[in-house]
Design an enzyme around this catalytic site. Structure first.
Site, PDB file in Angstrom:
ATOM      1  N   ASP A   1     -43.389 -33.537  10.011  1.00  0.00           N
ATOM      2  CA  ASP A   1     -42.770 -34.815  10.366  1.00  0.00           C
ATOM      3  C   ASP A   1     -43.505 -35.970   9.679  1.00  0.00           C
ATOM      4  OD1 ASP A   1     -41.029 -36.534  11.591  1.00  0.00           O
ATOM      5  OD2 ASP A   1     -41.579 -35.981  13.638  1.00  0.00           O
TER       6      ASP A   1
ATOM      7  N   GLU B   1     -43.702 -41.218   5.859  1.00  0.00           N
ATOM      8  CA  GLU B   1     -43.067 -42.388   5.257  1.00  0.00           C
ATOM      9  C   GLU B   1     -43.897 -43.663   5.408  1.00  0.00           C
ATOM     10  OE1 GLU B   1     -40.156 -39.645   7.331  1.00  0.00           O
ATOM     11  OE2 GLU B   1     -41.638 -41.065   8.109  1.00  0.00           O
TER      12      GLU B   1
ATOM     13  N   ASP C   1     -34.074 -39.168  12.774  1.00  0.00           N
ATOM     14  CA  ASP C   1     -33.775 -39.611  14.143  1.00  0.00           C
ATOM     15  C   ASP C   1     -32.424 -40.306  14.206  1.00  0.00           C
ATOM     16  OD1 ASP C   1     -36.282 -38.653  14.570  1.00  0.00           O
ATOM     17  OD2 ASP C   1     -37.240 -40.603  14.798  1.00  0.00           O
TER      18      ASP C   1
END
Length: 759
Positions: free
Chosen positions: A418, A421, A484
């Protein structure tokens, strides 16, 4: 980034210098170097107090032509740069040709043409001599802005009706014309112009692609600054881009992924259903066991169980230590789960919270990213005092892998990588990388570090990630999921748009959170999303504040989950064949309609349906009442679930129950189906069925279908021919019995050669 004020004026304080005429030209066997003045030179004095732009044209691979243009060549270049494994690996070398004032560089079916007697311009032509695109009067320039920034900018023409796709996983409209797109990693969800997966590559409906070879921020104006141009710019002294030949969209994707890297082949078990603990829900071993028991009691096969963030202790992500309060015996728990045939995934990220035991260790060893003054870079977003692992440091990469290795020893099979970024630019990297260029590229180092560990420890063919962030080349480390999204029909549709956009950016495998991540889906949303999710390359039940076990949404949701899980397992000989194609060629498993039907104008804007492999059309239902509108290309197609036929080209408006959706088989397809619907990694030749869909009146059907083994290699080949009312199937590579079913209801079984009489 826009530099102009309308068509005639520049914005205040902005100055642009455009390549105007060739003043010198060097031509070698395989390269052109031109020196372009930025003004018309009418006398010798005009060569003073001005600039030259150096333009180099070359070919890094067959069918690819690179253009590099530079203002000041003395700028330090600290990197990073995209790794291009396919560069200089072309089988057909580039060649130049000079005919008077015209010089050409050709590579495969692609030619660059420069006429030195005319005002500056680079023209790209396809193998048939047709003009694809060109850098015209303002197509090669450098621009200065009031803040002192220096940009290199290119413009390539858009033809009438030309459409642009790709640029990563973008949730904005599928066709990118009219959009400003900044290639800049952001954790922005799926409902804005920000994206987790930014790729400076676009595909044109005219049969070519463009890759900007710059890992930092690239700003695209797709028919916006100038409506007849795609402009792309970087804040630098050099800009390099590659024009990639077709002629078909598949050809472009194949060449692009040969250049930037082909996707690894995920293991067959990863194509089954994944179930997670979800994010902020409360869970422990008892909860996990109840979920697994609940799936078994309801006869829903489960392939992978995933532990999300709170498998670790709060405030300590990432320390890669199980929370002893919730999981006092993790090794024993994993053994018990694996005895039930499950694979195990755990969530990780590259951020180290200050409370983690790894923070002090990483700080002392110099493994955490530092600010320019030597302090460790930290903030409190996501985790208190979190720092960032410096993957430019080889020792830090090894340290990170060493912390994951004990989890593999316990029985973990794969990782959800995950984040990646939120990477700062006010920092200093171990290897001296440019912080702006490293912002996007960080995810490549992060995912490669984890993927390399899995390949080393689990073996080639067993490594798989569930990754959120990526950039060009990230397709080498599958699988990627859509991030998400909200629990709504609108988010379901935007997730599909993002996935289709990513697939046209070179990514062969893609997934998403079934039911949506944020909030709790209405049961209708959940059930519709199930069908879509289980007809994606990878399928995962996951959410944020609520569990995603199907019985939480009613008994009908349980039935829908079971139906489509079993269907996906039966489709695995077909799906894994498509996966092997993605691995070999880069052509994705989930394909926008234009990829299979580029000649059909109606397919060029379709973003609510897709082809799953070459022969299955999937149109997810985005309404509670089952209303769906979709397009069927030419030919007679067959509903896989009902056996009904529909003849295209035609737009269809249908209503489907929760246990159905438009799932159409292409005319002429031969669909290999497995007999074992309990698992995705079965022996597919055991009880194999070949379902043949001859087109009406197709008296000369000839088709060869391969069935892969679990490594993606072809285990058997079936040659299918039709002669009048007789269909003949000949097996090669296997003597096991198989079944042939014809869409009209005729059935025969046998081994070796099977002959079926059509009804």
């Amino acid at each position: 980034m826009k530099f102009t004020d309308g068509f005639w004026l520049m914005r205040d304080g902005v100055h642009a210098s455009y390549a105007t005429e060739v003043r010198d030209l060097h031509v070698s066997e395989d390269r052109i170097t031109a020196y372009a003045a930025v003004t018309r030179v009418r006398h010798r004095g005009a060569t003073l107090n001005t600039a030259l732009i150096t333009v180099e044209a070359f070919s890094p691979a067959e069918g690819v032509i690179g253009v590099r243009f530079t203002h000041h060549a003395g700028k330090v270049h600290p990197g990073p740069d995209f790794d291009l494994p396919g560069a200089d690996a072309g089988t057909a070398p580039a060649r130049t040709r000079r005919d008077g004032d015209v010089v050409q560089l050709s590579s495969g079916p692609l030619t660059l043409r420069l006429d030195t007697a005319r005002p500056w311009g680079l023209e790209f032509r396809g193998g048939d001599g047709r003009r694809l695109t060109a850098a015209e009067r303002k197509g090669t320039s450098f621009v200065t802005t009031p803040d002192g920034a220096h940009h290199m900018a290119a413009q390539l023409t858009l033809g009438v009706g030309e459409q642009v796709y790709g640029l990563g996983e973008r949730f904005t409209p599928f066709v990118k014309n009219g959009q400003t797109v900044d290639i800049w990693q952001a954790d922005g969800g799926t409902s804005s112009e920000q994206a987790y997966k930014n790729v400076p590559f676009y595909l044109s409906s005219r049969g070519y692609g463009v890759f900007v070879n710059h890992p930092g921020k690239v700003s695209f104006e797709v028919g916006t600054e100038s409506v007849g141009q795609v402009q792309f710019s970087v804040e630098d002294q050099t800009l390099e881009y590659y024009v990639i030949a077709g002629p078909s969209p598949k050809d472009v994707i194949t060449r692009y992924t040969a250049l930037t890297g082909r996707p690894a082949l995920p293991p067959a078990w990863s194509f089954g259903l994944w179930l997670t603990t979800s994010f902020c829900t409360v869970y422990d071993e008892e909860t996990v066991t109840s979920f697994v028991d609940g799936m078994a009691e309801r006869d829903i096969p489960l392939s992978v169980f995933h532990f999300d963030c709170f498998w670790m202790r709060e405030y300590q992500w990432s320390d890669f230590q199980w929370d002893p309060g919730a999981f006092p015996d993790p090794a024993g728990m994993l053994t018990r789960l694996k005895e039930r045939g499950l694979r195990i995934s755990v969530w990780i990220n590259p951020y180290i919270a200050q409370k983690s035991v790894l923070f002090a260790e990483g700080a002392a060893r110099g493994y955490l990213v530092r600010r320019t003054n030597g302090d460790i870079w930290q903030w409190d977003l996501w985790q208190p005092g979190m720092a960032l692992v410096d993957f430019t440091n080889p020792e830090a990469r090894k340290w990170f892998q060493d912390r994951l290795r004990p989890l593999l020893d316990q029985g973990v099979d794969c990782f959800k990588t995950d984040f990646g970024e939120r990477v700062p630019t006010d920092v200093v990297w171990h290897d001296g990388s440019d912080p702006e260029r490293m912002h996007n590229y960080y995810t490549q180092l992060y995912n490669r570090t984890v993927f390399d560990l899995l390949e080393k420890e689990r073996g080639a063919g067993e490594a798989v990630l569930f990754a959120r962030s990526a950039t060009a080349g990230g397709q080498q480390f599958p699988v990627h999921w859509g991030g998400d999204c909200f629990a709504s029909f609108e988010a379901m549709a935007e997730s599909l748009r993002g996935g289709l956009s990513l697939s046209l950016s070179g990514f062969g495998f893609w997934s998403h959170d079934i039911g949506g991540f944020e909030g709790t889906p209405d049961p209708d949303v959940f059930k519709r999303w199930l069908a879509f999710g289980l007809l994606s390359s990878h399928s995962r039940l996951h959410g944020n504040v609520s569990y995603r076990v199907p019985w939480e949404f009613g008994e009908e949701a349980v039935d829908v989950t079971r139906r489509f899980t079993l269907l996906k397992h039966r489709l695995m000989p077909y799906l894994y064949g498509a996966a092997a194609v993605a691995h070999r060629t880069g052509v994705p498993v989930m394909r926008p309609m234009l990829l299979e039907f580029p000649e059909d104008p109606a397919c060029r804007t379709l973003d609510r349906q897709y082809m799953l492999g070459p022969d299955l059309l999937v149109a997810p239902v985005f309404t509670a009442d089952g209303e769906v509108e979709y397009y069927v290309p030419r030919g007679t197609w067959t509903h896989l679930l009902t056996g009904e036929t529909v003849t295209g080209p035609v737009w269809r408006h249908e209503r489907h129950g929760f246990d159905s959706l438009p799932l159409l088989v292409r005319p002429g397809a031969v669909l290999p189906l497995g007999a074992d619907d309990r698992r995705p990694d079965a022996d597919w030749l055991d009880g194999l069925t070949l379902r043949v869909h001859p087109a009406p009146g197709d008296a000369a059907l000839t088709r060869t279908v391969g069935v892969p083994d679990g490594t993606g290699r072809t285990a058997a080949v079936f040659h299918v021919t039709r002669d009048g009312d007789r269909l003949r199937v000949r097996a090669e590579g296997t003597d096991r019995p198989y079944r042939v079913e014809i869409a009209d209801g005729a059935v025969e079984e046998g081994a070796g050669e099977v002959v079926v009489t059509l009804r």
